[in-house]
Design a protein around this motif. Structure first.
Motif: not given
Length: 299
Positions: A169-173, A193-200, A202-203
């Motif tokens: 999902k992160a790569i697609m976003h 982004i509609d948060e689906f995981t923690k910011e850290k 995600y990166y």
């Protein structure tokens, strides 16, 4: 794997809303609900304790623990993120056994806000399929957006021990955000982004991607707080429904959405008619539905 966490009332309400479309038919004694999200079974008890069971139980439990701990200041100021020019992204299909994953990024200028509100833009989860099919074409004509479709076949090829659902999902976003951002020449206040995981986290997921979008605002239930995310939710759902219908037509079966018992029943019919290899084309194989459909974990 079993993981149990304790949640506060605010998190409890968020979880009830999040899992409302993934409820199982039976609720255990003293439980508020029992739901299934991919290969994880979630049971919330009246006491506020929540049990996660499955291979990804720790991942799902950690997500809710982190969200409960995170500050809510940025989420309370609704006007700050509603009445501004933003790019927002959201995804659909990650909780559905059948059908693709669709991620969309949309750009909403302050000039678009009155129009979007007039056609009652809202989170796609709150709209019926018929409402989605009516509203989405109007939105598409009005705003700029980018969508990415990941078929079930592609998902099954990508998903493994090193690449889980959230990384996909992160790569697609990141992809849709990057492509849309490069086309925007007008004012831009935020990227949300509609948060689906923690910011850290995600990166971390996108650290090896060459073209990264950063300075993102991560908000839970962002579709209620930002029109760009709401538009992305609706467009993603619209595309998902179109692709889902194509699969149903191709295999001449009314496939079910979600990942509940009805999905297992339809899956068994599908396998009886076309053989087990068909699941590689139309389903997300890592869901526990696969083992129930085949009565084995081998495919």
């Amino acid at each position: 794997m079993n993981v149990v966490i304790k949640v506060d009332e605010q998190t409890k309400e968020k979880m009830i809303e999040y899992y409302k479309d993934k409820l199982r038919d039976k609720t255990p004694p003293y439980a508020i609900f029992q739901a299934q999200d991919m290969d994880t079974i979630i049971t919330m008890y009246n006491s506020g304790k929540v049990m996660f069971q499955g291979l990804s139980a720790d991942i799902d439990a950690n997500m809710w623990s982190e969200l409960a701990e995170s500050t809510n200041n940025k989420e309370n100021d609704i006007e700050k993120y509603m009445y501004c020019s933003t790019i927002g992204s959201d995804e659909v299909g990650t909780g559905d056994y059948f059908g693709p994953i669709v991620v969309t990024a949309s750009y909403v200028n302050t000039k678009d806000i009155d129009y979007l509100k007039s056609i009652k833009v809202a989170d796609s989860k709150k709209l019926t399929d018929e409402q989605i099919k009516k509203i989405a074409p109007e939105i598409i004509k009005k705003i700029k957006y980018k969508s990415l479709i990941l078929t079930n076949k592609e998902y099954n090829e990508k998903h493994n021990e090193d690449i889980n659902m959230n990384k996909i999902k992160a790569i697609m976003h990141n992809s849709v955000l990057y492509n849309l951002k490069n086309e925007i020449t007008d004012e831009l206040d935020y990227i949300i982004i509609d948060e689906f995981t923690k910011e850290k986290k995600y990166y971390e997921y996108i650290e090896e991607i060459p073209n990264k979008v950063t300075n993102i605002i991560f908000i839970t239930k962002a579709e209620d707080k930002n029109l760009a995310v709401a538009c992305s939710s609706i467009i993603s759902r619209y595309i998902f429904l179109e692709e889902f219908d194509k699969i149903c037509d191709k295999y001449h079966l009314p496939l079910s959405k979600g990942a509940g018992p009805q999905v297992d029943k339809i899956g068994q019919e599908l396998v009886e008619k076309y053989g087990k290899e068909v699941l590689k084309e139309v389903a997300k194989l890592n869901f526990s539905n696969t083992s129930r459909i085949l009565r084995t974990k081998i495919i």
